[in-house]
Design an enzyme around this catalytic site. Sequence first.
Site, PDB file in Angstrom:
ATOM      1  N   GLU A   1       0.822  -1.211   0.000  1.00 33.83           N
ATOM      2  CA  GLU A   1       0.000   0.000   0.000  1.00 33.83           C
ATOM      3  C   GLU A   1       0.856   1.262   0.000  1.00 33.83           C
ATOM      4  OE1 GLU A   1      -3.084   0.244  -0.465  1.00 33.83           O
ATOM      5  OE2 GLU A   1      -3.967  -1.703  -0.005  1.00 33.83           O
TER       6      GLU A   1
ATOM      7  N   ASP B   1      -4.668  -9.253  -8.387  1.00 36.02           N
ATOM      8  CA  ASP B   1      -4.966  -8.414  -9.543  1.00 36.02           C
ATOM      9  C   ASP B   1      -3.776  -7.655 -10.113  1.00 36.02           C
ATOM     10  OD1 ASP B   1      -4.895  -6.993  -7.182  1.00 36.02           O
ATOM     11  OD2 ASP B   1      -6.700  -5.833  -7.540  1.00 36.02           O
TER      12      ASP B   1
ATOM     13  N   GLU C   1     -18.871  -4.658  -3.378  1.00 35.26           N
ATOM     14  CA  GLU C   1     -17.528  -5.224  -3.230  1.00 35.26           C
ATOM     15  C   GLU C   1     -17.467  -6.671  -3.679  1.00 35.26           C
ATOM     16  OE1 GLU C   1     -13.408  -4.833  -2.001  1.00 35.26           O
ATOM     17  OE2 GLU C   1     -15.018  -3.523  -2.683  1.00 35.26           O
TER      18      GLU C   1
ATOM     19  N   GLU D   1     -12.114   1.160 -10.441  1.00 35.44           N
ATOM     20  CA  GLU D   1     -11.780   0.199 -11.492  1.00 35.44           C
ATOM     21  C   GLU D   1     -12.721   0.248 -12.696  1.00 35.44           C
ATOM     22  OE1 GLU D   1      -9.377  -0.755  -8.125  1.00 35.44           O
ATOM     23  OE2 GLU D   1     -11.545  -0.457  -8.260  1.00 35.44           O
TER      24      GLU D   1
ATOM     25  N   THR E   1      -1.068   0.957 -10.699  1.00 38.13           N
ATOM     26  CA  THR E   1      -2.315   0.415 -10.178  1.00 38.13           C
ATOM     27  C   THR E   1      -3.034   1.403  -9.268  1.00 38.13           C
ATOM     28  OG1 THR E   1      -3.283  -1.618  -9.257  1.00 38.13           O
ATOM     29  CG2 THR E   1      -1.422  -0.646  -8.060  1.00 38.13           C
TER      30      THR E   1
END
Length: 643
Positions: free
Chosen positions: A207, A347, A440, A461, A544
């Site tokens: 993160e 992902d 979610e 996304e 990302t």
Amino acid sequence: MNGENSIQVSKQKCFRHGSAFTRSYSLPFNCFILIHFFTPLSNQVRATQPNKANNQTPSVHPKPGHISIPMFHRDHSPCLFLLLLLLSTFCISSISHSQQSTWASKKMRMREKVRTMFYHAYDNYMTYAFPHDELKPLSKTYTDSLSELGNLKLEHLPQDYNGSALTLIESLSSLVIMGNNTEFEKAVLWLSENLKFDVDARINLFECNIRVLGGLVSAHLLASDSSKKLFQGTYNNQLLFLAEDLGKRFLPAFDTPTGLPYAWINLKYGVMENETTETSTSGCGSLILEMGALSKVTADPRYESAALRALRKLWSMQSSLRLFGTTLDVETGEWIEFSSGIGAGVDSFYEYLLKAHILFGKEDFWRMFHSAYVAVQKYFRHGPWYHEADMRTGKATYWQLTSLQAFWPGLQVLIGDITAANSSHREFFHVWKRFGVLPERYLLDHRMIHPTEKYYPLRPELAESTFYLYQATKDPWYIEVGETIVNSLNLYTKVEGGFASVKDVTTMQLEDHQHSFFLAETCKYLYLLFDDSFVHETNYVFTTEGHPLPVLSAWHEKLPETYIPTNWTFMKRQPAASRISSMSLQVCPAITLKSGQHIESACHIPDARSDYRCLTDEDCGVDSTTCTRRSCSMAGYCGLWIF
């Protein structure tokens, strides 16, 4: 033009869930006359011929509301045809210009709407939360959340940590894209004078890498671009010094027997005693863009080498089916969770294989991605959906949609697999429209929302994939998708103090949290959808977390020229052919080499059901022998029915 001077003509543009999706356009009245006049002309000419039985000429009566067209003699038809052809060309050109003007006006209007959204979120953060990490929009307070990201149990939280201006860092490139150079310069100067990483805070490596390091490196590269003229004064690499300091604090996490990094590290003291050895596939396989870029701009190879070593170790752990699990042990190199898909925990691993190839030009990255992509399409895909499967057997484990999967169509656009991207994107958008936002987790087999994961934390996304698909197709339908997303966000999540996450999509109950990625990604991709001028002059790879990194030829590995000492000349290499898509490297059909090695067909996608039954074409895959899309027959079986 309206009222009696225009009509509505439907034009089929795209398909949604197997049915025609139509869109109406307004045509000038004179064009309507031409269309009516031109289309039935042959019938009218035939109607003017005498009736041989009674030597009478029947009359032609126009339908109510239509324009009466005078009769013409057959001898004038060639001239008439040329006249009609010229008029129709002019009419179509006028219609096209009118449509383009309408869409341009809508895009400009939507761009300003997104700009307003961004500043509503940004200004409230700066008023009520800065210099802490993130805004709590309902209570108009703050949270120092950097140490909480990925920390589901909220363990080992720091006592004296007062934030790192996380949302400001995440907003830097968005400010540039929206043209606010003044605010960008103010933010850079504040960060250079006040931001310190020598703090006793345990943070998640993944993160912190994608949000903080990525934000700083991206903003540094933008500030260093003299053509953008972002600074009135002189930029002295202030952001680079901060990024390098943070990168050095990451390095102890990679000191493991396997080279796979710990998921957690203390910014001041390094890896803590008795630290957990469990991490995710994304956690150790999605570091190469930010750390690789840091090595390029500092000329210090340690960051790229550490990330690359971890990535290669992870790659060596793939199963015989070329699949990966979700979690693993960094000390033993053993898998903990064998089930995985393209969603949470995995992902960005797939995403960074391809984007690292684009950014750094290494062929190894492309070969890795292509192999992984084929395996995903073979074992995870079910029509337009992607389920999870066991990496050892390939058998389905969880039939569920997760909101993070919505990035996948955008990734497919980058390799040219537009048909598959559009197919999945339509389904995600269908779920968005059904609930107003994207839940979610949605259980595909039960057709219901997961009972404990009903939230929507302002994720980007779907907007991201919509931006990529519009760039690839220029289909205005994606502008309408973006408009729907913008309207939903304003309707359900906008509050006086910013934008709040949705706690329960079935009731639209809100949660007191405005995530930093709302400014870094969600607003950014929506803005770029309606105004892509930022990417006109320079090619960028978006991380990302939505931070743009320029694609620079100096960062690409180049083979040396072939030197011939006999005549002291250089032999120039032929330019490599550009790769159109992932399927350009396909092996079709599957073959077995003399050595006994079996090479799977890269284009093969199995049918959704093992008995080949189907309801629509979406239930059918791609034939492994001909690489042709199979279709559903009227009897309900998949096959090569269309030739």
